[in-house]
Scaffold this active site. Sequence first.
Site, PDB file in Angstrom:
ATOM      1  N   LEU A 282       0.844  -1.199   0.000  1.00 62.34           N
ATOM      2  CA  LEU A 282       0.000   0.000   0.000  1.00 62.34           C
ATOM      3  C   LEU A 282       0.876   1.244   0.000  1.00 62.34           C
ATOM      4  O   LEU A 282       1.733   1.405   0.875  1.00 62.34           O
ATOM      5  CB  LEU A 282      -0.913   0.016   1.236  1.00 62.34           C
ATOM      6  CG  LEU A 282      -1.794  -1.214   1.464  1.00 62.34           C
ATOM      7  CD1 LEU A 282      -2.525  -1.090   2.799  1.00 62.34           C
ATOM      8  CD2 LEU A 282      -2.790  -1.381   0.325  1.00 62.34           C
TER       9      LEU A 282
ATOM     10  N   GLY B 217     -11.728   0.832  -0.665  1.00 65.64           N
ATOM     11  CA  GLY B 217     -10.361   1.105  -1.099  1.00 65.64           C
ATOM     12  C   GLY B 217      -9.348   0.344  -0.267  1.00 65.64           C
ATOM     13  O   GLY B 217      -9.623  -0.745   0.246  1.00 65.64           O
ATOM     14  N   GLU B 218      -8.126   0.890  -0.152  1.00 64.30           N
ATOM     15  CA  GLU B 218      -7.061   0.337   0.686  1.00 64.30           C
ATOM     16  C   GLU B 218      -6.579  -1.035   0.238  1.00 64.30           C
ATOM     17  O   GLU B 218      -5.905  -1.738   0.982  1.00 64.30           O
ATOM     18  CB  GLU B 218      -7.515   0.243   2.151  1.00 64.30           C
ATOM     19  CG  GLU B 218      -8.031   1.533   2.734  1.00 64.30           C
ATOM     20  CD  GLU B 218      -8.544   1.377   4.163  1.00 64.30           C
ATOM     21  OE1 GLU B 218      -8.281   0.320   4.777  1.00 64.30           O
ATOM     22  OE2 GLU B 218      -9.218   2.283   4.648  1.00 64.30           O
ATOM     23  N   GLY B 219      -6.947  -1.472  -0.958  1.00 64.61           N
ATOM     24  CA  GLY B 219      -6.551  -2.802  -1.407  1.00 64.61           C
ATOM     25  C   GLY B 219      -7.479  -3.911  -0.953  1.00 64.61           C
ATOM     26  O   GLY B 219      -7.261  -5.078  -1.284  1.00 64.61           O
TER      27      GLY B 219
END
Length: 382
Positions: free
Chosen positions: A64, A319-321
């Site tokens: 990230l 989001g955030e992977g």
Amino acid sequence: MNLDDFSDLIQRPDGGIRRDAEERRERLSVRPGALGRLDELGEWLSAAQGRVPVRPVEQPKVVLFAADHGVATLDVSGRAAGSAHTLVRAVLDGASPVAVLARAQRVPVRVVDAGLDCDPGLLPAEVTRHRVRRGSGRIDIEDALTAEEALAALELGIAIADEEADSGTDLVVLGDLSVGGTTPASTLIAALCGTDASVVTGRGGAGIDDLAWMRKCAAIRDALRRARPVLGDQLALLSTVGGADLAAMTGFLLQASVRRMPVVLDGVVGAACALVAQRSAFRAPDWWLAGQVSGEPAQAKALDRMALEPLLDHGVTVGEGAGALLALPLVRAAAALAAELPEKTADAGGTEDGESAGNTEASEASADTGAATGTGASADAR
């Protein structure tokens, strides 16, 4: 650095190996097509690894890139400007969605501070030591980065990709931890796809109301005016309307392709970086998977341009992977099935859908009897 140099460095996954994997798939006990897209994923992994049968995905990692964007001061995000460090802290404390999912799947998470707007002392040194600058410029009126900072961010992404490849990471789930990041990402996609701001403006991972959407659309419109004159230079484009995290992710994607390390993309920020990288190296997208549909119109436009079909559509917009990490079990399952399913035995050759060899023999005997008695196909032909 000339990003176009990556075009000569990146080769496609081995086409011959992929054909071997397809031929092996034809010989497996489960009929072709019965496993749907998992067959295609297994063959893609074989080509990426350069071997048949495919190896299991044993050392995946979530990477990230974190940053704040100056355009967030226009209230275009559901989060306060300069607050991306709180997202990072939640990941490090194991309290964010991606951290929970990673823990459940036993996948390590690496956070890289490319441009957070906070005191470095708020976070561990291994996170902040790569920082290129503190926050990015307001792209509607000023450059996000200087040319030197854009180059440094790009080189940071290249270095992180090399570190991961050298450490044995065999697949990366790539995501971002940013506030305001969807605005420059949407600007990049609109510029590269030649479309208007209203077509690419979404609600962002944090969700925004109608007034914030209009402010975001106006910011993208103004940033697009600044982006168009530098469309022929990818590094200048990232400097003008990108950001430290976007430049770093672009470098990461390019170098990961050089190192033959597959990447699963998450949302619109990753899609924007992938689109910039594709402009530099047209073979690079062959090393990437689109993990999920994020709901952002800009992401859909970018993935369509790169001919990448998302694996999942679960409505995950955090989001955030996190959405891409949800796709990892599918990739692992595809590898396991391709590697471990047995091939057809001689007795079971040509059978499918549970048809037994005995039933096949009985059918053949019936056909022989029909031919002998003047019935069946030969009689019909007469």
